[in-house]
Design a protein around this motif. Structure first.
Motif, mmCIF file in Angstrom:
data_model
loop_
_atom_site.group_PDB
_atom_site.id
_atom_site.type_symbol
_atom_site.label_atom_id
_atom_site.label_comp_id
_atom_site.label_asym_id
_atom_site.label_seq_id
_atom_site.Cartn_x
_atom_site.Cartn_y
_atom_site.Cartn_z
ATOM 1 N N MET A 189 4.973 -5.400 -10.876
ATOM 2 C CA MET A 189 4.454 -4.055 -10.765
ATOM 3 C C MET A 189 4.051 -3.535 -11.979
ATOM 4 O O MET A 189 4.489 -3.496 -13.101
ATOM 5 N N ASP A 190 2.537 -3.372 -11.857
ATOM 6 C CA ASP A 190 1.728 -3.050 -13.071
ATOM 7 C C ASP A 190 1.618 -1.311 -13.070
ATOM 8 O O ASP A 190 0.992 -0.879 -12.037
ATOM 9 N N MET A 191 1.771 -0.670 -14.237
ATOM 10 C CA MET A 191 1.884 0.590 -13.996
ATOM 11 C C MET A 191 0.673 1.045 -15.155
ATOM 12 O O MET A 191 0.430 0.280 -16.181
ATOM 13 N N GLU A 237 0.898 -1.106 -0.172
ATOM 14 C CA GLU A 237 0.181 -0.048 0.162
ATOM 15 C C GLU A 237 0.954 1.308 -0.041
ATOM 16 O O GLU A 237 0.521 2.307 -0.624
ATOM 17 N N GLN A 238 2.025 1.113 0.909
ATOM 18 C CA GLN A 238 2.811 2.412 0.755
ATOM 19 C C GLN A 238 3.521 2.544 -0.824
ATOM 20 O O GLN A 238 3.660 3.837 -1.223
ATOM 21 N N LEU A 239 3.857 1.648 -1.430
ATOM 22 C CA LEU A 239 4.580 1.662 -2.500
ATOM 23 C C LEU A 239 3.314 2.168 -3.517
ATOM 24 O O LEU A 239 3.696 3.196 -4.405
ATOM 25 N N LEU A 240 2.232 1.968 -3.341
ATOM 26 C CA LEU A 240 1.239 2.366 -4.567
ATOM 27 C C LEU A 240 0.838 3.757 -4.068
ATOM 28 O O LEU A 240 0.273 4.616 -4.712
ATOM 29 N N LYS A 241 0.741 4.047 -2.755
ATOM 30 C CA LYS A 241 0.610 5.404 -2.244
ATOM 31 C C LYS A 241 1.666 6.557 -2.766
ATOM 32 O O LYS A 241 1.413 7.535 -3.225
ATOM 33 N N ASN A 242 2.713 6.191 -2.800
ATOM 34 C CA ASN A 242 3.878 6.757 -3.090
ATOM 35 C C ASN A 242 4.116 7.077 -4.769
ATOM 36 O O ASN A 242 4.677 8.223 -5.296
ATOM 37 N N ASP A 243 3.275 6.426 -5.653
ATOM 38 C CA ASP A 243 3.328 6.576 -7.248
ATOM 39 C C ASP A 243 1.765 6.380 -7.342
ATOM 40 O O ASP A 243 1.362 5.252 -7.432
ATOM 41 N N ASP A 244 0.989 7.218 -7.880
ATOM 42 C CA ASP A 244 -0.454 7.010 -8.300
ATOM 43 C C ASP A 244 -0.349 6.388 -9.668
ATOM 44 O O ASP A 244 -1.522 6.040 -9.971
ATOM 45 N N CYS A 245 0.534 6.500 -10.363
ATOM 46 C CA CYS A 245 0.625 5.598 -11.680
ATOM 47 C C CYS A 245 0.848 4.226 -11.686
ATOM 48 O O CYS A 245 0.529 3.495 -12.381
ATOM 49 N N LYS A 246 1.074 3.827 -10.401
ATOM 50 C CA LYS A 246 0.995 2.178 -10.161
ATOM 51 C C LYS A 246 -0.376 1.781 -10.130
ATOM 52 O O LYS A 246 -1.063 2.371 -9.373
ATOM 53 N N LYS A 247 -0.786 0.759 -10.835
ATOM 54 C CA LYS A 247 -1.939 0.083 -10.956
ATOM 55 C C LYS A 247 -2.199 -0.866 -9.848
ATOM 56 O O LYS A 247 -3.309 -0.961 -9.051
ATOM 57 N N SER A 248 -1.190 -1.897 -9.770
ATOM 58 C CA SER A 248 -1.175 -2.762 -8.784
ATOM 59 C C SER A 248 0.147 -3.586 -8.732
ATOM 60 O O SER A 248 0.835 -3.281 -9.429
ATOM 61 N N ILE A 249 0.274 -4.096 -7.319
ATOM 62 C CA ILE A 249 1.464 -5.024 -7.301
ATOM 63 C C ILE A 249 1.041 -6.360 -6.849
ATOM 64 O O ILE A 249 0.213 -6.746 -5.960
ATOM 65 N N VAL A 250 1.604 -7.239 -7.501
ATOM 66 C CA VAL A 250 1.322 -8.645 -7.373
ATOM 67 C C VAL A 250 2.416 -9.542 -7.033
ATOM 68 O O VAL A 250 3.630 -9.483 -7.882
ATOM 69 N N VAL A 251 2.528 -10.372 -6.002
ATOM 70 C CA VAL A 251 3.422 -11.386 -5.740
ATOM 71 C C VAL A 251 2.760 -12.864 -5.923
ATOM 72 O O VAL A 251 1.903 -12.925 -5.284
ATOM 73 N N VAL A 252 3.864 -13.426 -6.672
ATOM 74 C CA VAL A 252 3.252 -14.690 -6.972
ATOM 75 C C VAL A 252 4.207 -15.722 -6.344
ATOM 76 O O VAL A 252 5.466 -15.689 -7.075
ATOM 77 N N SER A 253 3.983 -16.486 -5.532
ATOM 78 C CA SER A 253 5.168 -17.505 -5.042
ATOM 79 C C SER A 253 5.409 -18.607 -6.069
ATOM 80 O O SER A 253 4.466 -19.053 -7.152
ATOM 81 N N LYS A 254 6.217 -19.526 -5.976
ATOM 82 C CA LYS A 254 6.625 -20.635 -6.874
ATOM 83 C C LYS A 254 5.405 -21.601 -6.638
ATOM 84 O O LYS A 254 5.338 -22.311 -7.467
ATOM 85 N N ASP A 255 4.707 -21.849 -5.538
ATOM 86 C CA ASP A 255 3.836 -22.866 -5.334
ATOM 87 C C ASP A 255 2.375 -22.326 -5.715
ATOM 88 O O ASP A 255 1.559 -22.803 -5.269
#
Length: 578
Positions: A193-195, A104-122
């Motif tokens: 990281m989707d912008m 949320e902090q990363l998204l708040k710092n940049d309004d152009c970021k659409k979403s941040i997704v972490v996908v684990s190996k499993d």
């Protein structure tokens, strides 16, 4: 034809030719200078516009590269977070709130970021968005998009939160993937990281590409990343056009007024291609052309004005010289206007010196001609007197042979009177009365010689007796009548001397009833025209005194006598022999 000659003569005038010369020279210089200034300035504008366009495209590319680099930096920092690694390695859900707070902090710092997704190996997903439609499994190493995300660290255009591309531009995102590894370097997951797609448009919006211009982005695989017209993403033909522009490289299409420039964006694998319509350059060139034409027109007007002033200053003195020289027969001096060229003043001065010299020479020639004229007259008279003296003495000798002393005395007195009138004190002009008395004495002498064969009569009005005439003009005519008219004939001869006036002319006529002749026949007329020295001398003397319109004329025919007319002017006029 006359108009053409007049125009040709006008064009040959000094003032006209010098005017055309200066106008042509001025126009040529103005055209050369104007053309040079225009093309030089247009070239500078072109170079300036190209340089400015290059700088703007480079700046936009650098801005995009800087932004992507910043996003990658944030992605690397978050991917190397110990908390994230612990969460993926130990599957500790208690760490999720902490990680979500970081997201949320990363998204708040940049309004152009659409979403941040972490996908684990499993196949576990950690994201700020819920209900993500993503292809996951317990072994993500078998998923193509997962493997591509691991190996491709460059930003990728894709559908938001989807692994398949959507034609809906609002769902487009620029995705940056980062592999998450443990301390041993083994894969633990992928950070996406989707912008928003608009971030690219935001950085390219400030570019002034003109009315017909546009920009587009392609990746290292030749795939289109950005174009304001979404039709280029779906149309193969349009894609081919863009790839052709990319292959042609930097160039300027003068016909379409398009500048094509491309630059690579660092750390993205993208190539930014700008197709710029140089509308501003076209407008500036048009304005420059108008200014050059306006200034050129002003300069040409100034050239015309200065040319007229200069030409008048040069042509007016020349016109004065031409006018003066055109009236050279008047021998008038020329004066040129003040403040003219020194050469014109020197020419006028030399011309005036020439006129002064000509006047002196003409005066000298006139004096010499007068002397020559008098000498010619004296020579003609001297030819007459010896001729007549010989004939008269022959008559006296003839009378003396017959011992006729009375007639010899009378004839000698008449001869003395004749020569007294001939000499006349050395004067060449005598009164008509003296000239008639002179011919009367001559006829008396000839009457004594020929006796009854010759009779004569002199009938001249008294009002004519005071006119002045050249001396010894009637006696040679009478002599010619006696010797060539009366002497050859059989029977009595008669001579009549009369006078009349016609306007300004005084006409003496000597008529005889002699043998006559045909004046048109060279054989008959030879004795009168060439054989009689006296008659020829009278003709020449009259023309010397009075001009070519005066002289001797003869009317005669065989057997009908002869009439000789002497045409004089009423007053003596000395003229040049023509």
């Amino acid at each position: 034809m006359e108009n053409r000659c007049r125009i040709r003569n006008w064009l040959r005038r000094f003032g006209v030719q010098i005017s055309f010369f200066y106008l042509g020279l001025g126009l040529a210089i103005i055209l050369i200078l104007s053309g040079t200034i225009y093309f030089f300035t247009a070239s500078l504008l072109m170079n300036e516009m190209v340089s400015k366009t290059h700088d703007l495209l480079e700046l936009s590319g650098n801005n995009i590269a800087t932004y992507i680099a910043r996003v990658k930096g944030e992605s690397d920092v978050f991917a190397n977070s110990p908390v994230l690694r612990q969460y993926l390695e130990e599957n500790d859900e208690s760490l999720r709130p902490v990680l979500m707070s970081d997201i949320e902090q990363l998204l708040k710092n940049d309004d152009c970021k659409k979403s941040i997704v972490v996908v684990s190996k499993d196949g576990r997903i950690l994201s700020n968005e819920e209900n993500l439609d993503m292809s996951v499994s317990e072994d993500m190493m078998k998923e193509d998009w997962y493997m591509e995300s691991i190996h491709n660290t460059m930003p990728v255009l894709t559908g938001a939160r989807m692994q398949s591309f959507s034609p809906d531009k609002d769902n487009w995102v620029i995705s940056v993937s980062t592999e998450i590894t443990d301390s041993a370097g083994e894969n633990r997951g992928v950070l996406l990281m989707d912008m928003e797609y608009g971030v690219v448009e935001e950085h390219l919006r400030s570019l002034d590409v003109g009315r017909e211009g546009y920009v587009f982005l392609v990746n290292d695989k030749g795939e289109l990343v950005y174009h304001k017209d979404t039709g280029f993403f779906t149309s193969p033909e349009k894609k081919e056009q863009l790839l052709t522009l990319l292959a042609e490289g930097d160039r300027y299409d003068k016909k379409k007024n398009l500048l094509v420039y491309q630059t690579e964006i660092e750390n993205t694998g993208w190539i930014l291609v700008g197709v710029v319509s140089l509308d501003t350059l076209k407008m500036l060139e048009q304005q420059l052309l108008e200014v050059v034409l306006f200034v050129g027109a002003l300069l040409f007007g100034a050239v015309i004005l200065l040319g007229i002033l200069f030409t008048r200053r040069l042509a007016v003195p020349m016109a004065d010289l031409e006018k003066g020289m055109g009236e050279i027969e008047k021998l008038a001096e020329i004066s040129v206007r003040k403040h003219s060229f020194q050469e014109a003043e020197i020419l006028a001065e030399n011309y005036n010196k020439m006129i002064f010299r000509i006047r002196g020479l003409m005066k000298e020639i006139a004096q010499k001609e007068e002397t020559l004229h008098q000498a010619q007259l004296n020579a003609l008279v001297s030819q007459i007197n010896p001729h007549f003296l010989y004939n008269t003495l022959d008559t006296i000798v003839w009378m003396a042979e017959f011992n006729d002393s009375a007639k010899v005395i009378a004839l000698t007195k008449s001869l003395a009177a004749f020569f007294r009138l001939s000499l006349n004190g050395g004067r060449e002009l005598v009164t008509a009365a003296d000239e008639l008395e002179h011919v009367r004495q001559y006829l008396y002498i000839q009457k004594e010689r020929y006796g009854d064969k010759l009779s004569y009569e002199i009938r001249v009005p008294e009002e004519f007796l005071d006119y002045t005439v050249p001396k010894i003009i009637l006696q040679p005519i009478v002599e010619n009548s006696i010797y060539h008219g009366i002497k050859p004939m059989e029977g009595l001869g008669r001579i009549l001397v009369t006078a009349q006036e016609e306007g300004e002319y005084l006409i003496f006529m000597v008529e005889d009833n002699g043998a006559g002749f045909n004046p048109a026949s060279p054989k008959d007329g030879r004795c009168v025209r060439k054989g009689s020295v006296g008659l020829k001398n009278v003709e020449e003397r009259l023309k010397l005194y009075y001009g070519q319109d005066c002289g001797v004329s003869i009317v005669s025919s065989p057997g009908a006598g002869c009439t000789v007319k002497l045409m004089l002017k009423k007053h003596v006029v000395h003229r040049e022999t023509e």
